[in-house]
Design an enzyme around this catalytic site. Structure first.
Site, PDB file in Angstrom:
ATOM      1  N   GLY A  18     -21.777  19.544  37.019  1.00  0.00           N
ATOM      2  CA  GLY A  18     -23.036  19.173  36.387  1.00  0.00           C
ATOM      3  C   GLY A  18     -24.025  18.567  37.366  1.00  0.00           C
ATOM      4  N   ASP A 148      -8.771  28.819  33.173  1.00  0.00           N
ATOM      5  CA  ASP A 148      -8.518  28.321  31.826  1.00  0.00           C
ATOM      6  C   ASP A 148      -8.627  29.477  30.833  1.00  0.00           C
ATOM      7  OD1 ASP A 148      -8.419  25.821  32.960  1.00  0.00           O
ATOM      8  OD2 ASP A 148     -10.408  25.197  32.277  1.00  0.00           O
ATOM      9  N   ILE A 149      -7.662  29.584  29.934  1.00  0.00           N
ATOM     10  CA  ILE A 149      -7.675  30.686  28.963  1.00  0.00           C
ATOM     11  C   ILE A 149      -8.944  30.657  28.124  1.00  0.00           C
ATOM     12  CG2 ILE A 149      -6.554  31.557  26.868  1.00  0.00           C
ATOM     13  CD1 ILE A 149      -3.877  30.744  28.105  1.00  0.00           C
ATOM     14  N   GLN A 193      -9.433  28.674  48.400  1.00  0.00           N
ATOM     15  CA  GLN A 193      -9.130  30.102  48.530  1.00  0.00           C
ATOM     16  C   GLN A 193      -8.523  30.649  47.248  1.00  0.00           C
ATOM     17  OE1 GLN A 193      -7.034  31.260  52.193  1.00  0.00           O
ATOM     18  NE2 GLN A 193      -7.670  29.317  53.115  1.00  0.00           N
ATOM     19  N   CYS A 381     -28.885   0.892  18.402  1.00  0.00           N
ATOM     20  CA  CYS A 381     -28.242   1.541  17.257  1.00  0.00           C
ATOM     21  C   CYS A 381     -27.310   0.570  16.536  1.00  0.00           C
ATOM     22  CB  CYS A 381     -27.516   2.809  17.721  1.00  0.00           C
ATOM     23  SG  CYS A 381     -27.084   3.929  16.355  1.00  0.00           S
ATOM     24  N   LEU A 382     -25.998   0.695  16.697  1.00  0.00           N
ATOM     25  CA  LEU A 382     -25.081  -0.262  16.083  1.00  0.00           C
ATOM     26  C   LEU A 382     -25.335  -1.666  16.619  1.00  0.00           C
ATOM     27  CD1 LEU A 382     -22.697  -0.437  14.076  1.00  0.00           C
ATOM     28  CD2 LEU A 382     -21.156  -0.233  16.025  1.00  0.00           C
ATOM     29  N   LEU A 384     -28.279  -2.982  17.003  1.00  0.00           N
ATOM     30  CA  LEU A 384     -29.271  -3.549  16.086  1.00  0.00           C
ATOM     31  C   LEU A 384     -28.581  -4.028  14.821  1.00  0.00           C
ATOM     32  CD1 LEU A 384     -32.761  -2.492  15.013  1.00  0.00           C
ATOM     33  CD2 LEU A 384     -30.981  -2.419  13.283  1.00  0.00           C
ATOM     34  N   GLU A 405     -20.860   0.447   6.072  1.00  0.00           N
ATOM     35  CA  GLU A 405     -19.940   1.358   6.757  1.00  0.00           C
ATOM     36  C   GLU A 405     -18.510   0.835   6.673  1.00  0.00           C
ATOM     37  OE1 GLU A 405     -19.250   3.393  11.192  1.00  0.00           O
ATOM     38  OE2 GLU A 405     -20.919   2.015  10.859  1.00  0.00           O
ATOM     39  N   ARG A 465     -26.291   6.985  10.543  1.00  0.00           N
ATOM     40  CA  ARG A 465     -26.331   7.191   9.098  1.00  0.00           C
ATOM     41  C   ARG A 465     -26.781   5.931   8.348  1.00  0.00           C
ATOM     42  NH1 ARG A 465     -23.492  11.918   8.288  1.00  0.00           N
ATOM     43  NH2 ARG A 465     -21.874  12.359   9.829  1.00  0.00           N
ATOM     44  N   HIS A 510     -31.969   5.309  20.275  1.00  0.00           N
ATOM     45  CA  HIS A 510     -31.256   5.331  21.552  1.00  0.00           C
ATOM     46  C   HIS A 510     -32.253   5.560  22.687  1.00  0.00           C
ATOM     47  CE1 HIS A 510     -26.978   5.457  20.256  1.00  0.00           C
ATOM     48  NE2 HIS A 510     -27.502   5.935  19.138  1.00  0.00           N
ATOM     49  N   GLU A 512     -32.050   4.900  25.711  1.00  0.00           N
ATOM     50  CA  GLU A 512     -31.435   5.250  26.998  1.00  0.00           C
ATOM     51  C   GLU A 512     -31.530   6.733  27.311  1.00  0.00           C
ATOM     52  OE1 GLU A 512     -27.871   5.237  24.049  1.00  0.00           O
ATOM     53  OE2 GLU A 512     -29.837   4.284  24.279  1.00  0.00           O
TER      54      GLU A 512
END
Length: 537
Positions: A18, A148-149, A193, A381-382, A384, A405, A465, A510, A512
């Protein structure tokens, strides 16, 4: 017609495909080309939204509300472009679409197979990324490692795609490991290789080989790899471990990676504009002094769970001329009783997002410590929701106040100052059903939030949520909690602040996800500045 670059990996995962892909994207954009990026993940989950961060790291949310791979964060930060749901797809999403079509009868009784149906669906997603972005160059990273399969359909689709596009329109970059064997006092090329041999057995010849190593890759090693892997020595690139991921683009630039890639695609090597990137790195190196920031979370054993938070703090620290040291604090272990010992030396406290009751009480303890001791605090988020619950308990006198929650474990009569959003009440499926993506927020004048943003309307990305329960809003504000951000219809509390505090701000969004090198997010910058003032005082 867009040009395409596929990035594959070999030997082991976590080599930095990445970062390699993002670094090439950064260089090509710096040469004036419109670049977009894409991540193809071979696993069968439809997206990473329902996966534990311990499994997959953070879930990165795009502007249009896609829950994507954390590499999308690297892509956005390096190429400074907002990506979309077309920038990430999984094998699970491919199968989900194909099976839905088969049930509808779209295949007219034919047999649905990996080839051609799965590979055609993958190629369609690659084309769509190019068409919807209008990019000159699309860089697509194939997750996992060669062999990887589950990754075979993606390699085959890319092979077919190159044949269909014709010469000069598609390149393959293979990132592989060149390990250092201490007993032999040398790096070894055999894993590379074998990795390239495996790739070639699938019909793909790499145009470039990027060698990851914790030791220098000498010219003789590159020439040996070139000989056995059938590439030019100049197209074998060394990518040793760097002090910062943001130094990788310049390392690859010095080896002519971008110039060679453009030449192979028949594109002009326009003048490069690296001044902003160099200025950011220069500012990073010039940082004098350090700040200690506690991140109180649930997934602290895997730093990638809070990857964008780490990066946003670093960006803000560099803008303030300070190196930020992030201290991951396990919320399960934090209490009011030990908060002083754990957090007493911190210049700032950040409580990030998350789900579930585990570590929530520790996050509340962190919020209380920051509020009562005047330590700069940023809730996300959480975070807050933890701040609101703490304020309700200890200022409003709402004993045991918590989030709905956690209703299953709460005693009867518990005040749920955070509740499920009305539109979420009938939602049963967990995947892709939260409030996702960018939403507008009205910033209240005269608040810390307004001072940070400097704008009356902002857009931030969401993933949740639950929201502040409006049944308790008046009681909270009458006790002094400042609501500094609201949805345009005033229905949703988006940001809150504690009164008479140097810096105590929490956002339901979020922020960030929108921080970039050289362009720190304003809320993070304000938080770090406050932490620096706190340290100096």
């Amino acid at each position: 017609m867009a040009k395409h670059i596929f990035v594959t990996g070999g030997v082991v995962s976590s080599l930095g495909k990445g970062i390699t892909a993002a670094s090439l994207g950064q260089l090509l954009k710096a040469r004036g080309y419109h670049v977009t990026m894409q991540k193809m993940d071979p696993y069968l989950n439809v997206d990473p939204g329902t996966m534990s961060p311990f499994q997959h790291g953070e879930v990165f949310v795009t502007e249009d509300g896609h829950e994507g791979d954390l590499d999308l964060g690297h892509y956005e930060r390096f190429i400074d472009e907002n990506l979309s749901r077309e920038s990430n797809f999984t094998q699970g999403s491919i199968y989900q679409t194909l099976i839905a079509r088969e049930r509808r009868g779209d295949f007219l009784g034919g047999t649905v197979q990996v080839i051609p149906h799965v590979t055609e669906a993958i190629k369609e997603r690659i084309r769509r990324a190019a068409e919807q972005s209008g990019a000159d160059i699309v860089i697509s990273e194939i997750g996992g490692t060669v062999g990887d399969i589950e990754g075979l359909p993606f390699i085959e689709a890319a092979r077919q795609f190159k044949k269909e596009m014709g010469p000069g329109n598609v390149l393959f970059v293979h990132v592989t490991l060149v390990p250092y064997i201490a007993a032999a006092h040398e790096v070894k090329t055999k894993p590379t290789q074998h990795s390239v041999k495996e790739l070639r057995s699938l019909g793909v010849q790499p145009d470039f080989i990027v060698c990851r190593s914790d030791h220098a890759i000498e010219d003789g090693v590159r020439e040996k790899i070139a000989l056995f892997c059938d590439v030019d020595a100049d197209d074998v690139l060394a990518c040793p471990d760097a002090p910062s991921i943001y130094e990788v683009p310049l390392s690859l630039y010095e080896q002519g990676f971008d110039i060679s890639a453009l030449a192979k695609m028949g594109l002009a090597p326009r003048k490069i504009k690296l001044a902003p990137w160099r200025a950011f790195l220069k500012a990073k190196d010039a940082c004098a002094g350090e700040l200690d920031i506690a991140v109180v979370g649930k997934y602290v054993s895997l730093p990638d769970a809070y990857l964008s938070v780490h990066e946003a703090l670093e960006h803000a620290g560099i803008a303030c001329g300070r190196k930020v040291n992030v201290h991951l604090v396990d919320g399960e272990e934090l209490t009011d009783a030990n908060a002083e010992g754990v957090l007493g030396a911190m210049d700032g406290i950040l409580v990030p997002g998350g789900f579930g009751q585990r570590a929530f009480e520790g996050k509340i303890a962190a919020a209380r410590y920051a509020r009562e001791r005047g330590v700069p605090f940023l809730g996300i988020c959480l975070g807050l929701q933890a701040a609101v619950c703490e304020f309700a308990r200890n200022v409003c006198g709402l004993t045991g106040a918590t989030s709905a929650e956690f209703a299953d474990s709460a005693p009867e009569g518990t005040p749920f100052v955070v509740d499920l959003m009305p539109e979420q009440e009938d939602v049963e499926d967990k995947g892709g059903t939260m409030r996702l993506g960018a939403y507008p927020c009205k910033v209240v004048s005269g608040t810390r939030a307004e001072a940070a943003y400097g704008e009356p309307i902002i857009y931030e990305r969401h993933r949740h949520r639950y929201e502040v329960n409006n049944a308790y809003r008046d009681r909270l504000t009458e006790a002094g909690l400042v609501v500094s951000g609201l949805s345009p219809d005033d229905r949703l509390v988006e940001m809150v602040e504690a009164p008479d505090h140097p810096f105590y701000v929490a956002s339901q969004a979020h922020p960030e996800f929108k921080s970039r090198p050289g362009k720190p997010h304003p809320l993070f910058k304000a938080f770090v500045e406050a932490a620096n003032t706190h340290k100096e005082n």
